[in-house]
Motif scaffolding. Structure first.
Motif, mmCIF file in Angstrom:
data_model
loop_
_atom_site.group_PDB
_atom_site.id
_atom_site.type_symbol
_atom_site.label_atom_id
_atom_site.label_comp_id
_atom_site.label_asym_id
_atom_site.label_seq_id
_atom_site.Cartn_x
_atom_site.Cartn_y
_atom_site.Cartn_z
ATOM 1 N N ALA A 293 92.241 85.987 24.938
ATOM 2 C CA ALA A 293 91.333 85.838 26.082
ATOM 3 C C ALA A 293 91.383 84.414 26.590
ATOM 4 O O ALA A 293 91.300 83.465 25.827
ATOM 5 C CB ALA A 293 89.901 86.186 25.687
ATOM 6 N N PRO B 8 89.159 95.417 22.518
ATOM 7 C CA PRO B 8 90.341 94.562 22.605
ATOM 8 C C PRO B 8 91.048 94.351 21.272
ATOM 9 O O PRO B 8 92.121 93.756 21.252
ATOM 10 C CB PRO B 8 89.774 93.242 23.134
ATOM 11 C CG PRO B 8 88.364 93.240 22.662
ATOM 12 C CD PRO B 8 87.921 94.663 22.631
ATOM 13 N N LEU C 275 85.355 85.391 22.605
ATOM 14 C CA LEU C 275 84.561 86.596 22.784
ATOM 15 C C LEU C 275 83.518 86.603 21.673
ATOM 16 O O LEU C 275 83.856 86.713 20.491
ATOM 17 C CB LEU C 275 85.467 87.831 22.692
ATOM 18 C CG LEU C 275 84.809 89.184 22.888
ATOM 19 C CD1 LEU C 275 84.190 89.296 24.268
ATOM 20 C CD2 LEU C 275 85.820 90.313 22.673
ATOM 21 N N VAL D 70 91.857 90.720 26.702
ATOM 22 C CA VAL D 70 90.530 91.194 27.087
ATOM 23 C C VAL D 70 90.463 91.444 28.592
ATOM 24 O O VAL D 70 89.944 92.474 29.037
ATOM 25 C CB VAL D 70 89.452 90.182 26.664
ATOM 26 C CG1 VAL D 70 88.084 90.649 27.105
ATOM 27 C CG2 VAL D 70 89.480 89.981 25.159
ATOM 28 N N ARG E 40 81.528 91.360 22.172
ATOM 29 C CA ARG E 40 82.340 92.420 21.615
ATOM 30 C C ARG E 40 81.624 93.772 21.741
ATOM 31 O O ARG E 40 82.198 94.749 22.243
ATOM 32 C CB ARG E 40 82.613 92.113 20.140
ATOM 33 C CG ARG E 40 83.931 92.566 19.621
ATOM 34 C CD ARG E 40 84.140 91.984 18.234
ATOM 35 N NE ARG E 40 84.744 90.664 18.281
ATOM 36 C CZ ARG E 40 86.067 90.486 18.375
ATOM 37 N NH1 ARG E 40 86.880 91.510 18.431
ATOM 38 N NH2 ARG E 40 86.559 89.267 18.412
ATOM 39 N N ARG F 175 92.470 94.605 29.461
ATOM 40 C CA ARG F 175 91.762 95.812 29.046
ATOM 41 C C ARG F 175 90.566 96.118 29.935
ATOM 42 O O ARG F 175 90.271 97.271 30.239
ATOM 43 C CB ARG F 175 91.255 95.682 27.602
ATOM 44 C CG ARG F 175 92.328 95.722 26.583
ATOM 45 C CD ARG F 175 93.115 97.020 26.667
ATOM 46 N NE ARG F 175 94.370 96.860 25.950
ATOM 47 C CZ ARG F 175 94.467 96.924 24.626
ATOM 48 N NH1 ARG F 175 93.414 97.215 23.915
ATOM 49 N NH2 ARG F 175 95.628 96.715 24.045
#
Lengths: 241, 241
Positions: free
Chosen positions: B109, B232, B216, B120, B221, B123
DNA sequence: CAGTTATTTCCACTACGATCGAAGTATGCC
DNA sequence: GGCATACTTCGATCGTAGTGGAAATAACTG
């Protein structure tokens, strides 16, 4: 940040002589060393040194034919990176009628690496989509890819393209390429290149001897209209331009 | 070819010190001159000279706050041109465990100019599309644009975004941005930036102090999973990675 | 084989630009 | 006001990279 090559690549492009040669190759053609030297207005020795660096830096590929050494952009990523820089660079002021004409021609039709760009290229991509022959893929894993519909596959096969062979190529089959003058997308990838090659083969397009511009012949004008419904002389509202 | 600025722009990027500073700004942040000098490991005088040239060359924008002078990339086109060059530049060899960790974090990320990229980001864009909230536009004149569906508009409004305000912005509302590591698209444009900003605001993302990587958080999450179905940590086949 | 052409290698020459010390300007803080 | 901080301007130094002349190499031509 360990991108050691980053600044090096940029400075490779940053030399005026090298930049001139790279721009000459933007249409995907291969040109011999001497020709590139002439176009960049530098001596052959100097050009040789520059070309060696560009090959070593991964920007150019070299193909030897007899005593001639042809240089070409190493791949579409190179052309795309150069386009990115072109967008940032203000077009120089127009200094002559000659230049104004050339710029108009470039805007109308030109090759971008190995596929068709300019107004004609954008219109062609639009019409292919409008007729339901070409679609954007919706699958998220295929973002940025275009695909032929069954109808499109049939139509372009009838137009003389070997679609299965194109699918086998290692390049991306069909993808959009942003046009820095029209600010719209045109068709790139293996399909875009093959379609463009076919247009040259049919005599619908002809290369301009000394620029990236391409000439739409009379046959091409009627042919593109009949085969794809493309009328590049009118703007999107139907007015003449 | 009259692109006088072309080589000039490239050589501006081509200096190692300037390149280092530009890469530091790739995430769209604004940093003061002294900080940039420190990060590029050059003296403040040298940095000042470089920054002046970058502003004059149209690559950076300058904003003065008191005695601090904050520099930022001038716009998304600059970030895109830099990405184009990054793709051409081989990532340097990994020299330490520290670097390997950082590269893994970047791939997971990071921010790309002002929106979310990395696994991330990719996705998230995929899930938005998969849920029917985000679609590629089919109209040929809107090539390269993404759009929210009514359902998506409702969902993201509920998530705290002021969609009508974003539409009024002068930037492109939503567009795909190619991820040079994942080779997939993520969401850019005004919508991408606003969504990313909201994720920071919620504490789902946190900036890494010294790199473009973003962290993250645990809240992020679970939040991303519940709100958007994003997981992810597994690859596309569901395996852990 | 000699002669021509395309390209490269070797080699100085030169110039431009990155660099930093020193000094100058502007802002903020007490 | 006085002092520290953030940044810029000036000036001198130094390295590096672009340049083309001269000569070597390599390929095609007759």
């Amino acid at each position: 940040m360990t991108h050691t090559g980053f600044a090096q690549t940029a400075s490779l492009i940053g030399d005026p002589s090298r930049a001139a040669m790279l721009l000459q190759l933007m249409d995907g053609r291969a040109l011999p060393a001497g020709e590139l030297a002439r176009r960049a207005r530098i001596s052959p020795q100097t050009a040789s040194a520059h070309l060696g660096k560009l090959v070593a830096g991964g920007l150019l590929a070299l193909e030897t034919h007899g005593r001639h050494r042809y240089y070409r952009l190493r791949g579409p990523e190179v052309a795309q990176a150069l386009e990115g820089l072109l967008i940032l660079s203000p077009p120089g002021p127009v200094r002559s009628l000659r230049e104004s004409e050339e710029r108009k021609a470039l805007r109308f039709a030109r090759t971008c690496y190995d596929h068709l760009a300019g107004r004609v290229g954008v219109r062609l991509a639009e019409q292919l989509t409008h007729r339901g022959w070409l679609t954007r893929l919706d699958a998220p894993s295929a973002a940025g890819k275009w695909e032929l519909t069954p109808a499109g596959e049939e139509a372009l096969a009838a137009f003389g393209l070997d679609i299965p062979a194109l699918r086998r190529s290692r390049r991306s089959f069909a993808r959009p390429c942003l046009d820095w003058m029209e600010r719209r997308h045109h068709l790139a990838g293996a399909l875009g290149a093959a379609l463009t090659a076919r247009l040259f083969e049919l005599g619908w397009l002809r290369r301009h001897p000394s620029s990236r511009a391409v000439i739409l012949t009379e046959a091409g004008r009627t042919g593109l209209h009949d085969a794809f419904g493309v009328s590049p002389d009118t703007d999107e509202n139907g007015r003449e331009s």
